[in-house]
Write a protein that holds these residues in place. Sequence first.
Motif, mmCIF file in Angstrom:
data_model
loop_
_atom_site.group_PDB
_atom_site.id
_atom_site.type_symbol
_atom_site.label_atom_id
_atom_site.label_comp_id
_atom_site.label_asym_id
_atom_site.label_seq_id
_atom_site.Cartn_x
_atom_site.Cartn_y
_atom_site.Cartn_z
ATOM 1 N N ALA A 176 0.837 -1.199 0.000
ATOM 2 C CA ALA A 176 0.000 0.000 0.000
ATOM 3 C C ALA A 176 0.878 1.258 0.000
ATOM 4 O O ALA A 176 0.568 2.242 -0.664
ATOM 5 C CB ALA A 176 -0.918 -0.008 1.216
ATOM 6 N N ALA A 179 2.146 1.780 -3.433
ATOM 7 C CA ALA A 179 1.093 2.265 -4.322
ATOM 8 C C ALA A 179 0.857 3.760 -4.131
ATOM 9 O O ALA A 179 0.686 4.492 -5.098
ATOM 10 C CB ALA A 179 -0.199 1.488 -4.070
ATOM 11 N N TYR A 193 -1.936 8.618 4.318
ATOM 12 C CA TYR A 193 -2.829 7.722 3.573
ATOM 13 C C TYR A 193 -2.450 6.248 3.664
ATOM 14 O O TYR A 193 -3.313 5.381 3.658
ATOM 15 C CB TYR A 193 -2.911 8.148 2.106
ATOM 16 C CG TYR A 193 -3.973 9.193 1.878
ATOM 17 C CD1 TYR A 193 -5.196 8.858 1.319
ATOM 18 C CD2 TYR A 193 -3.759 10.502 2.280
ATOM 19 C CE1 TYR A 193 -6.174 9.815 1.143
ATOM 20 C CE2 TYR A 193 -4.732 11.467 2.108
ATOM 21 C CZ TYR A 193 -5.942 11.116 1.537
ATOM 22 O OH TYR A 193 -6.918 12.052 1.380
ATOM 23 N N PRO A 197 -3.558 4.728 8.489
ATOM 24 C CA PRO A 197 -4.713 3.826 8.553
ATOM 25 C C PRO A 197 -4.329 2.405 8.961
ATOM 26 O O PRO A 197 -5.094 1.721 9.631
ATOM 27 C CB PRO A 197 -5.259 3.827 7.110
ATOM 28 C CG PRO A 197 -4.738 5.068 6.504
ATOM 29 C CD PRO A 197 -3.420 5.342 7.155
ATOM 30 N N GLN A 198 -3.125 1.988 8.578
ATOM 31 C CA GLN A 198 -2.723 0.618 8.891
ATOM 32 C C GLN A 198 -2.344 0.428 10.354
ATOM 33 O O GLN A 198 -2.494 -0.651 10.904
ATOM 34 C CB GLN A 198 -1.543 0.199 8.012
ATOM 35 C CG GLN A 198 -1.912 0.068 6.555
ATOM 36 C CD GLN A 198 -0.866 -0.713 5.784
ATOM 37 O OE1 GLN A 198 -0.590 -1.861 6.079
ATOM 38 N NE2 GLN A 198 -0.268 -0.081 4.805
ATOM 39 N N LEU B 90 -4.393 -1.787 -2.116
ATOM 40 C CA LEU B 90 -5.283 -0.748 -1.606
ATOM 41 C C LEU B 90 -4.976 -0.529 -0.136
ATOM 42 O O LEU B 90 -4.380 -1.380 0.513
ATOM 43 C CB LEU B 90 -6.743 -1.178 -1.753
ATOM 44 C CG LEU B 90 -7.215 -1.506 -3.161
ATOM 45 C CD1 LEU B 90 -8.672 -1.917 -3.119
ATOM 46 C CD2 LEU B 90 -7.007 -0.326 -4.087
ATOM 47 N N VAL B 91 -5.384 0.618 0.378
ATOM 48 C CA VAL B 91 -5.298 0.821 1.817
ATOM 49 C C VAL B 91 -6.597 0.274 2.389
ATOM 50 O O VAL B 91 -7.659 0.876 2.265
ATOM 51 C CB VAL B 91 -5.094 2.306 2.160
ATOM 52 C CG1 VAL B 91 -4.918 2.467 3.653
ATOM 53 C CG2 VAL B 91 -3.882 2.832 1.423
ATOM 54 N N ARG B 93 -8.107 -0.178 5.182
ATOM 55 C CA ARG B 93 -9.005 0.436 6.168
ATOM 56 C C ARG B 93 -9.593 1.765 5.703
ATOM 57 O O ARG B 93 -10.347 2.387 6.435
ATOM 58 C CB ARG B 93 -8.291 0.613 7.504
ATOM 59 C CG ARG B 93 -7.924 -0.722 8.164
ATOM 60 C CD ARG B 93 -7.217 -0.514 9.464
ATOM 61 N NE ARG B 93 -7.967 0.335 10.370
ATOM 62 C CZ ARG B 93 -8.932 -0.098 11.171
ATOM 63 N NH1 ARG B 93 -9.250 -1.372 11.183
ATOM 64 N NH2 ARG B 93 -9.568 0.742 11.957
ATOM 65 N N LEU B 94 -9.238 2.194 4.509
ATOM 66 C CA LEU B 94 -9.855 3.408 3.972
ATOM 67 C C LEU B 94 -11.035 3.016 3.076
ATOM 68 O O LEU B 94 -11.114 1.890 2.594
ATOM 69 C CB LEU B 94 -8.839 4.219 3.171
ATOM 70 C CG LEU B 94 -7.680 4.844 3.956
ATOM 71 C CD1 LEU B 94 -6.823 5.697 3.034
ATOM 72 C CD2 LEU B 94 -8.177 5.676 5.125
#
Lengths: 271, 273
Positions: A176, A179, A193, A197-198, B90-91, B93-94
Amino acid sequence: MPVPAGAGRPVWQHRSTRARLAGWFGWLMFVALFVLCWQVMTKDTIWSFVLDAPQQAADIGSRMVPPRWSYLDRLWWPLWDTLNIATLGTLLGTVIAVPVAFLAAGNTTPSRLALRPLALLVIASSRSINSLIWALLLVTIIGPGVLAGIVAIGFRSIGFVGKLLYEAIEEIDAGAVEAIEATGASRWQVIDYAIVPQILPAFAGIAVFRWDINVREATVLGLVGAGGIGLQLQASLNVLAWPQVTMIFLLILATVVLSELISAKVRHAII
Amino acid sequence: MLRIEGLSKRYRAGVPVLRGITLEVPAGQVVGVIGPSGAGKSTLIRCINRLVEPTTGRVSLKDIDITALSRRRLRQARRRIGMIFQEFALVERLSVMENVLSGRLGYVPFWRSFTRRFPQADIEAAFALLDRVGLSDFADQRADALSGGQRQRVGIARALEQNPDMLLVDEPTASLDPRTARQIMRLIREICEERGLLALINIHDVLLAQQFVQRIVGLRGGEIVFDGPPAGLNEAALTRIYGEEDWTAMRRAADDAPETGEERSEERMAGLI
């Protein structure tokens, strides 16, 4: 592991004979060390004291019950102080720990040679000193009271939160991050971003877990004058008021059980 | 158009992964890069947007020498290069919308992206793209709630949200079932045609590659050993790329199970084509 051929067929063993012997030798050394340590430890023990320990325990026990319930009225305020020390201390420690963790994590540190070792040193030194000892130091520096307790709890929490958080940062999915970098995002945008979140669930879990530990640690800080319910404990112990000591123990137990319940609930809700 | 000249990559103290790759791709061409595992396919496309720094060689896109750019300029160049990944990247948790909008990160300042206040034009483009890939109803879902095929569609939408000149696609179908894999390949191919996009697609599945790309580049041991139209990929070429194997049997098996018209109409009904 070599596979020797025996009786015309390949034979497989988990360990070779040599490795097995080494294993047994290791266990033997471990037992020998244990016996040696036991002897060193008990050299200065006065066994007659140990032998009447049950009577002593029964004696103190009988003086400790029943708890003095009326004393409870004078404990609410110190308990409030204790909870504040734990909460504000956790907050302070966490706020400092977050940037330290980002500097310490191998995949986010801006400089592997200078900042990373520095951040790891901060984490290690914070972790190597117990809250009680931090409090002892801080009471002499900033004087007795709640503030010393808050700062002591905060300093001890930096290492704990920092270490667990930087490990969480190092375990994130690099895909991620790659990306988001590939879109032309800046360093801060990548953190916002792809990384935050992770690590958010881990972070929330760590912070609540540390708060839970800090509630327990804050109960004893009063012993060295850093405020909270420990002050009352110290006072009661000094005048041998055992029923009051029991009352304090019960209150601490109730608080800890409650804080554990809360932290379990919060962590469950987040993860 | 993309021009790669003498591109080599050697990781620290290892054998070189890429040895002197020279390749020219005209605008709008969809190229499939095939080759055995470890041939350097992933490294090749990562060297183009410098997620991996090439050791030597030049990469230029539309006459901009990407290999010579400063970090700042490189970020600007990356905005025009969309990337699609095997594990979708992809992230999780978003939300789907945030994932698609992250394609605009190179264009908006930090505070706008931090507060998630993207320009209305970007949001409209994101909705249009979600509609195009068949996920209009999923904007507010979290990415980890989607299936593999749906996640890859979000990945495609994110890459297109960048408004790219070129797509770098790394094994887009390796984590998908055969049917979804075909749908995703068809989607990528159609989108490239609609927008006139140049694309470099790493792919394991030779038959899938032959069907959906215009040109095939075969890589082996970090070198180009085949470069030509899909029809030119005969037994000799396959052996040159992958080594000895009964390729005729593979083709025969594929011919026995041709794509049915029914499958296509089903997909059309599901809004997937």
